[in-house]
Scaffold this motif. Structure first.
Motif, PDB file in Angstrom:
ATOM      1  N   THR A  54       0.701  -1.506  -0.320  1.00 51.44           N
ATOM      2  CA  THR A  54       0.213  -0.458  -0.041  1.00 51.44           C
ATOM      3  C   THR A  54       0.659   1.282   0.067  1.00 51.44           C
ATOM      4  OG1 THR A  54      -1.828  -1.319   0.848  1.00 51.44           O
ATOM      5  CG2 THR A  54      -1.953   1.523   1.382  1.00 51.44           C
ATOM      6  N   GLN A  55       2.029   1.222   0.618  1.00 50.43           N
ATOM      7  CA  GLN A  55       2.827   2.595   0.716  1.00 50.43           C
ATOM      8  C   GLN A  55       3.497   2.876  -0.108  1.00 50.43           C
ATOM      9  OE1 GLN A  55       4.992   1.332   3.770  1.00 50.43           O
ATOM     10  NE2 GLN A  55       4.001   1.997   5.241  1.00 50.43           N
ATOM     11  N   ILE A  96       2.079   1.580  -3.304  1.00 51.87           N
ATOM     12  CA  ILE A  96       0.931   2.307  -4.410  1.00 51.87           C
ATOM     13  C   ILE A  96       0.740   3.142  -3.941  1.00 51.87           C
ATOM     14  CG2 ILE A  96      -1.564   1.860  -5.321  1.00 51.87           C
ATOM     15  CD1 ILE A  96      -1.268  -1.442  -4.468  1.00 51.87           C
ATOM     16  N   ASP A  97       0.832   4.081  -2.814  1.00 56.88           N
ATOM     17  CA  ASP A  97       0.330   5.451  -2.557  1.00 56.88           C
ATOM     18  C   ASP A  97       1.669   6.588  -2.583  1.00 56.88           C
ATOM     19  OD1 ASP A  97      -1.973   4.592  -2.026  1.00 56.88           O
ATOM     20  OD2 ASP A  97      -1.755   4.088  -0.457  1.00 56.88           O
ATOM     21  N   GLY A  98       2.834   5.119  -3.043  1.00 50.52           N
ATOM     22  CA  GLY A  98       4.260   6.080  -3.157  1.00 50.52           C
ATOM     23  C   GLY A  98       4.724   6.711  -2.392  1.00 50.52           C
ATOM     24  N   LYS A  99       4.633   6.298  -0.999  1.00 50.31           N
ATOM     25  CA  LYS A  99       4.986   6.527   0.010  1.00 50.31           C
ATOM     26  C   LYS A  99       6.120   6.144   0.526  1.00 50.31           C
ATOM     27  CE  LYS A  99       0.438   8.153   1.806  1.00 50.31           C
ATOM     28  NZ  LYS A  99      -0.661   7.758   2.692  1.00 50.31           N
ATOM     29  N   ASP A 100       6.288   4.756   0.322  1.00 51.27           N
ATOM     30  CA  ASP A 100       7.408   4.451   0.629  1.00 51.27           C
ATOM     31  C   ASP A 100       9.091   4.305  -0.342  1.00 51.27           C
ATOM     32  OD1 ASP A 100       9.533   2.140   1.682  1.00 51.27           O
ATOM     33  OD2 ASP A 100       8.292   0.704   1.613  1.00 51.27           O
ATOM     34  N   ARG A 124      -8.173  -1.516  -8.136  1.00 52.19           N
ATOM     35  CA  ARG A 124      -7.195  -1.025  -7.041  1.00 52.19           C
ATOM     36  C   ARG A 124      -6.927  -1.962  -6.162  1.00 52.19           C
ATOM     37  NH1 ARG A 124      -4.142   2.711  -3.776  1.00 52.19           N
ATOM     38  NH2 ARG A 124      -3.898   1.818  -2.226  1.00 52.19           N
ATOM     39  N   GLU A 140      -3.311  -4.399  -6.066  1.00 54.78           N
ATOM     40  CA  GLU A 140      -2.831  -5.224  -4.817  1.00 54.78           C
ATOM     41  C   GLU A 140      -2.538  -6.483  -5.200  1.00 54.78           C
ATOM     42  OE1 GLU A 140      -5.294  -1.905  -1.748  1.00 54.78           O
ATOM     43  OE2 GLU A 140      -5.634  -3.638  -1.942  1.00 54.78           O
TER      44      GLU A 140
END
Length: 359
Positions: free
Chosen positions: A118-119, A121-125, A161, A165
């Motif tokens: 999820t991180q 996919i959301d571009g946060k990692d 999504r 996922e």
């Protein structure tokens, strides 16, 4: 000088012939209309019968079989009911149970992997490994190609999504396999019949229990050849005229079989027929893919016997848009009788494969 006057008797004869032609034409048109009407009535009657069968079958699955799965999944009654096609309401649950959970996927494993992807996919990692980012990009490229006629999996669709996922979760969970083209169709079929966690668990167990799926997904050409050669033998036994026609034209079905076997027909036939093929694949394993392949060719045999090489290759790769009656196709597939010798060879091929050898 003017034309001689017509003989009244000849004119009368021409008129009778003309009227007879009109009557014959009218009879043929009426026969066509009647034939169409009867066919429509038969179709309606057949669908009503199927709907009634589904209602009763659903009741039996929910009340008698699923609560006692371990004791009743192998009984003759269950096998007979299963062979008729699983009701949509229980299809996903039966698939999941039939695959088992030999790899030990738990909800905790799913949640842990889901947090990680999820991180991404959301571009946060920002510390995401480059390989996972590459796979994520490849998956995003393939998503719109998955069931293009279904808006579910398109941009903004409700299942895009979840599809992304599950595919990324499996790539993280099993990095030695990762993501390969064709896998999106398998996961999409699972998601159309179960939730994301169950689809993830089912995918992992499918790759473990049916390593031939992995063989075709990874396009291991050398090890696929025996499967192709065996299909050719089954086709020769079941449909000798069509096999001879293909042989004479030097038609090779290798690329067609790759698509059929890689996605378990998801990409190759109408969705409802693919679901029914999956039902029986879950029951019988790889041997049913041979029955399904030959059965689909039998549906089109008369047409294929009239075609040349180019037209044949175009036809056999574009069955997804056919307006086939599902029961007609399943009856055709059910009529294919694979010899015991070939069944043993199919089982031998599949049993010779191990997941460890294929990764």
């Amino acid at each position: 000088p003017g034309a001689p006057p017509k003989d009244p008797k000849e004119a009368e004869r021409h008129e009778r012939e003309f009227q007879a032609m009109l009557m014959e034409f009218a009879k043929k048109e009426q026969a066509k209309v009647e034939s169409t009407r009867q066919a429509a009535q038969q179709l309606v009657s057949r669908r009503k019968k199927r709907d009634k069968q589904i209602v009763e079958s659903t009741r039996l699955w929910i009340e008698n079989i699923l609560p006692h799965w371990e004791e009743r999944c192998h009984t003759k009654q269950t096998q007979r009911l299963w062979a008729q096609g699983l009701p949509p309401r229980v299809r996903g649950q039966v698939w999941e149970l039939s695959l088992g959970n030999h790899v030990g996927i738990t909800a905790e494993v799913w949640e842990a992997v889901l947090v990680q992807i999820t991180q991404v996919i959301d571009g946060k990692d920002i510390d995401c490994p480059p390989e996972i980012r590459r796979l994520g990009g490849q998956i995003m490229t393939d998503l719109p190609r998955t069931y293009p006629v279904l808006a579910f999996f398109h941009d903004g669709g409700p299942m895009q999504r979840p599809l992304r996922e599950v595919l990324m979760a499996y790539a993280v969970y099993s990095p030695e396999i990762g993501y390969v083209q064709g896998m999106s169709y398998i996961v999409a079929m699972l998601l159309l019949n179960m939730d994301s966690y169950s689809a993830f668990k089912s995918l992992a167990n499918m790759m473990h229990r049916h390593p031939h799926c992995l063989l075709f997904l990874r396009m291991d050409v050398g090890r696929m050849q025996p499967f192709y050669q065996l299909f050719d033998q089954v086709l020769m036994d079941a449909l000798p005229k069509l096999h001879q026609h293909f042989y004479r034209l030097e038609v090779s079905l290798d690329m067609v079989l790759l698509e059929w076997f890689m996605t378990i027909f998801c990409k190759s036939v109408p969705l409802d027929i693919a679901a029914r093929i999956w039902d029986l694949f879950m029951l019988h394993g790889a041997s049913f893919l041979y029955s399904a392949g030959v059965g689909v060719l039998k549906m089109e045999q008369e047409r294929l016997l009239l075609l040349g090489y180019d037209e044949i290759m175009k036809q056999v790769r574009h069955y997804r848009d056919r307006e086939w009656d599902t029961e007609d196709v399943m009856d055709c597939i059910g009529s294919i009788d694979i010899k015991g010798k070939h069944m043993r060879q199919i089982h031998g091929l599949c049993n010779s494969l191990t997941r460890a050898e294929l990764i």
